[in-house]
Enzyme design. Sequence first.
Site, PDB file in Angstrom:
ATOM      1  CB  THR A  40       6.840 -66.384  19.735  1.00  0.00           C
ATOM      2  OG1 THR A  40       7.263 -67.313  18.729  1.00  0.00           O
ATOM      3  CG2 THR A  40       5.324 -66.319  19.745  1.00  0.00           C
ATOM      4  N   GLY A  41       9.629 -65.120  20.492  1.00  0.00           N
ATOM      5  CA  GLY A  41      11.093 -65.119  20.479  1.00  0.00           C
ATOM      6  C   GLY A  41      11.625 -63.879  19.774  1.00  0.00           C
ATOM      7  N   GLY A  75      17.931 -61.895  18.088  1.00  0.00           N
ATOM      8  CA  GLY A  75      18.215 -62.759  16.952  1.00  0.00           C
ATOM      9  C   GLY A  75      17.237 -62.655  15.802  1.00  0.00           C
ATOM     10  CE1 TYR A 119      16.617 -76.018  17.541  1.00  0.00           C
ATOM     11  CE2 TYR A 119      17.959 -77.032  15.823  1.00  0.00           C
ATOM     12  CZ  TYR A 119      17.225 -75.958  16.293  1.00  0.00           C
ATOM     13  OH  TYR A 119      17.096 -74.825  15.517  1.00  0.00           O
TER      14      TYR A 119
END
Length: 258
Positions: free
Chosen positions: A13-14, A18, A148
């Site tokens: 995922t993601g 990056g 975060y």
Amino acid sequence: MDLQLKGKTAIVTGGSAGIGLAIAKGLAAEGVSVTVPGRTKEKLDKALAGLSNIRGVVADVASAEGAESLIQQVPEADILINNLGIYEPKPFAEIRDADWLRLFETNVLSGVRLSRHYFPRMLERNSGRLIFISSESAIMTPPEMIHYGVTKSSQLAISRGLAELTKGTAVTVNTVMPGPTRSEGIVEFLERMSTAKNPTAEQAEKEFFEKHRQSSLLQRLIDDSEIANLVVFLASPLSAATNGAALRAEGGLLRSIV
């Protein structure tokens, strides 16, 4: 070194930018068939163009509906990398409920929902790797974005709890804690943190480590491939003795001997 990954399947995922994209590339180079979910076909096509062994699937796993869509399209996986995450610097008093919920749903619940499906199937097969990509912020909560840090700490708890359920099996669950990494959006983040007027990317990076991350031994942004190398090893059968661990890849930022 042969990591014995040929023929395996993975979800990252993601994975369209990056660290996630670097992990997807690293796994694919070892012969893994990688699925990368993303919100739009356009972004996936652009990110994955020309890459072998990697396919994009349109599914926004930051939502319950998107997670279910991915599961319907890809019901099985040998390796699950829960890497999706977002961050934002914001004074604590200005973090509204909506901000907390948005970060929690993206950073925590995305991994929970997918693990709830794929992890039991790994246990049934007695084979699998589940890896959460957390952050050094899980241990050293950043005052500039406490919400975060809380989500990253939550990932450590979930990962260790799931690892306890693997006892006596060949399934492992681990977490990797990267430090500040050169990836999409990091330059804007560092510029927002800088006190200089119109700083260059190099100036903003230097100031960030001098003022906000003095304990870093690396004193630079980490390359995403440096994180991916560790994750690919953890995804392999060669990492069988590493389970329930939170592995640091943060450039020595955390002043701890364990």
